[in-house]
Scaffold this active site. Structure first.
Site, PDB file in Angstrom:
ATOM      1  N   ASP A 357       0.771  -1.009   0.200  1.00 53.39           N
ATOM      2  CA  ASP A 357       0.596  -0.098   0.128  1.00 53.39           C
ATOM      3  C   ASP A 357       1.401   1.392   0.044  1.00 53.39           C
ATOM      4  OD1 ASP A 357      -2.756   0.876   0.423  1.00 53.39           O
ATOM      5  OD2 ASP A 357      -1.438   2.082   1.639  1.00 53.39           O
ATOM      6  N   LEU A 358       1.078   1.999  -0.715  1.00 50.35           N
ATOM      7  CA  LEU A 358       1.587   3.463  -1.062  1.00 50.35           C
ATOM      8  C   LEU A 358       1.268   3.828   0.185  1.00 50.35           C
ATOM      9  CD1 LEU A 358       0.984   4.244  -5.297  1.00 50.35           C
ATOM     10  CD2 LEU A 358       2.854   2.812  -3.156  1.00 50.35           C
ATOM     11  N   ASP A 400      -3.914   2.544  -4.966  1.00 49.45           N
ATOM     12  CA  ASP A 400      -3.034   2.563  -4.543  1.00 49.45           C
ATOM     13  C   ASP A 400      -2.078   0.866  -3.776  1.00 49.45           C
ATOM     14  OD1 ASP A 400      -3.996   3.214  -2.038  1.00 49.45           O
ATOM     15  OD2 ASP A 400      -2.949   4.180  -1.371  1.00 49.45           O
TER      16      ASP A 400
END
Length: 593
Positions: A357-358, A400
């Site tokens: 996950d960004l 994301d």
């Protein structure tokens, strides 16, 4: 004596009433005989006359009876024919004599159709003039002919008939009588029309069609359609009569003999799809279907399905890949994960799932816009693909979130090395339109069989590990059952919180702010509480943190502000005008509105 015999003969052949008259005509001859020969001799003459008349009458009656039998037999024969038989004199036109099945065929009795002009009225006006012209030309020439035309039945239905006409002429070639036999050919015409339509369809259909006849030495081509000519680049004249011992060759080594033989052996259709070079210029994907036609005939469809196959591949790729990055999507990742676990169970191997996950991606999206955010996601996907092996699966799950599936020679050490390579993708900033964007990531790792025995469990535990990494501010976290149980509880709480927002389980409490000088309430502070159906009233300290980490904080803050505004409007309407204050998360400050 000759006169007497002639009179008797006339009497015998003239019919019943005329016979009496003719016999009376013999009286003058008898009187002459009496005057010339005397009574004695005249008596002999009268006896001879009477005997002759009786004999001739009996003979002629026998002939007439035979004629009546022949006529009746002919009429019965005509009535037994499933047709209309007619006879008419063309000059001058007299009423036609009609027999046969006129009523059964057209619904009219023979007497009505025998009237002058009656038959022509049953012919459609559009056809009538041309039909009369052709018929008149043939009769004038004394020529036997055949006509095909339509007639209307009593119910108004149009039927097709074939009229075969024979013309009898005199010594000068002048027509005396025309005779015809009319047969209903409606079913035949419809079959012919159906066959023409079918033939036209075969000619126009874009699928190549071949008919082959089975023999001792294999199959011989009987016919092909234009589409097959186009597919092969060969004319029908070259193909018809050729032995199918010659294969349709190409990279797929198509051999139609086996396909045709299968049909002959089983009596059922057989299908196959192969790659073959039927046309110059490259390999095409061909769908072959052989089917039985008759005892010795077999049909073959050859359809060029290259474009359809390619379209199907494109659609399948779109269904299983992310449109933005081109990476496998969640559906394809789940399918590969299930197959990988099944294979690992059989071979006693390991599988690793990495969920990514960004960090700060929402800030980039909200600040620079979704277009720049999409470009950042594409760059991240490209870096991940370059950092990992071709055999590893890199997928985008949505938003994301990314995932990495490791299936080949997986060990804990190699999995951590792969995780390090993934995190190294975020060491360098991403350059977008001369802007340098630094983006971090949180990575969770779960392995089969240590952390889960099935795809769903493995995916959930990798997600929990990622959540743990995110709480630490990023980096890599491997699933630990003892450590991550609280995280599992928190994730469950996140799901329940989303449900609470939808079901109206949140309530507002207001803390009054009192002005000491006047002891008057001048404003209130909005405080949200969760009326949990099982745990009762839950304070914000237990769910605000998970709301911020999970992203639910945006929906939660919006609900608080809207509800507080509605409540203040209601109080103002009741005569209590108050200010209201509400706490917001730092994450809310990045919201565009």
């Amino acid at each position: 004596a000759i006169l007497l015999l002639g009179s008797a003969s006339q009497a015998a052949t003239a019919g019943s009433r005329r016979t009496v008259g003719a016999t009376l005509l013999g009286v003058p001859f008898i009187m002459v005989a009496f005057a010339r020969y005397g009574v004695a001799d005249a008596g002999l003459i009268v006896a001879a006359y009477l005997a002759t008349a009786v004999g001739v009458t009996m003979f002629v009656s026998m002939i007439a009876h035979e004629e009546r039998l022949v006529r009746r037999s002919r009429e019965e024969l005509l009535e037994g024919i499933d047709a209309i038989v007619w006879e008419a004199r063309p000059y001058p036109y007299d009423e036609a004599h009609i027999s046969g099945h006129a009523e059964e065929m057209l619904g009219f009795d023979k007497a009505m159709l025998s009237q002058p002009g009656a038959w022509l009225t049953r012919i459609p006006a559009f056809d009538r003039a041309d039909l009369v012209r052709r018929s008149r030309e043939a009769i004038d020439a004394g020529r036997d002919h055949e006509l095909t035309y339509r007639v209307a039945t009593a119910s108004g239905e149009l039927r097709y008939v074939r009229d075969r006409v024979r013309v009898e002429v005199d010594g000068n070639g002048r027509p005396l009588t025309a005779r015809g036999v009319i047969v209903d050919i409606t079913d035949e015409v419809r079959v012919q029309e159906s066959n023409r339509n079918l033939a036209e369809l075969v000619e126009r259909v874009p699928v190549g069609l071949v008919v082959a006849r089975a023999g001792r030495d294999g199959f011989t081509t009987v016919s092909v359609n234009p589409a097959y000519e186009r597919l092969t680049g060969r004319r029908a004249a070259e193909l018809v009569g050729a032995s199918t011992a010659d294969k349709l060759t190409g990279p797929g080594a198509i051999d139609i003999r086996e396909l045709l033989a299968d049909v002959r052996r089983t009596g059922r259709s057989h299908q196959r799809m192969e790659a073959g070079d039927l046309r110059s210029g490259g390999t095409r994907i061909l769908a072959l279907e052989a089917f039985p036609i008759s005892e010795d005939l077999v049909g073959l469809n050859v359809d060029d399905v290259t474009d359809r196959v390619e379209t199907a591949r494109v659609l399948e790729h779109q269904a299983l890949h992310d449109r933005l990055t081109g990476l496998p999507n969640r559906a394809l990742l789940d399918d590969r994960l299930r197959h990988a676990i099944d294979a690992a169970q059989r071979d006693q191997r390991s599988v690793a799932l990495l969920l990514l996950d960004l960090n700060q991606f929402k800030e980039v999206n909200d600040t620079l816009g979704h277009d720049q955010g999409d470009r950042l996601l594409v760059m991240v996907g490209e870096r991940l693909r370059r950092a990992l092996r071709a055999i590893d699966t890199v997928a985008r799950l949505g938003g994301d979130e990314f995932a990495v599936l490791l299936t080949d020679e997986v060990t804990p050490r190699r999995t951590l090395r792969a995780a390090e390579r993934v995190m190294a993708c975020f060491d360098e900033p991403h350059n977008i339109d001369d802007m340098s964007l630094q983006c971090g990531a949180s990575l969770g790792v779960a392995m089969y069989p240590e952390h889960g025995q099935d795809a769903e469990t493995l995916r959930k535990h990798a997600d929990i590990a990622m959540y743990a990494a995110k709480r630490r501010g990023g980096g890599v976290a491997v699933y630990d059952a003892d450590r991550d149980q609280p995280n599992l509880d928190r994730m469950t709480l996140v799901a329940q919180l989303r449900h609470a927002l939808d079901e109206g389980e949140l309530v507002m409490h207001y803390q009054p702010v009192v002005e000491l000088a006047t002891a008057r309430v001048v404003r209130v502070e909005a405080l949200v509480r969760w009326d949990h159906p099982l745990r009762g009233l839950i304070g914000p300290g237990e769910f605000i943190d998970v709301a911020e980490v999970s992203g639910v904080i945006r929906s939660l803050t919006r609900w608080v502000l809207e509800q507080a505004t509605r409540d203040m409007v209601e109080l103002d309407g009741a005569g209590h005008s108050l200010e209201v204050a509400a706490n917001v998360s730092v994450r809310n400050l990045y919201e565009p509105r």
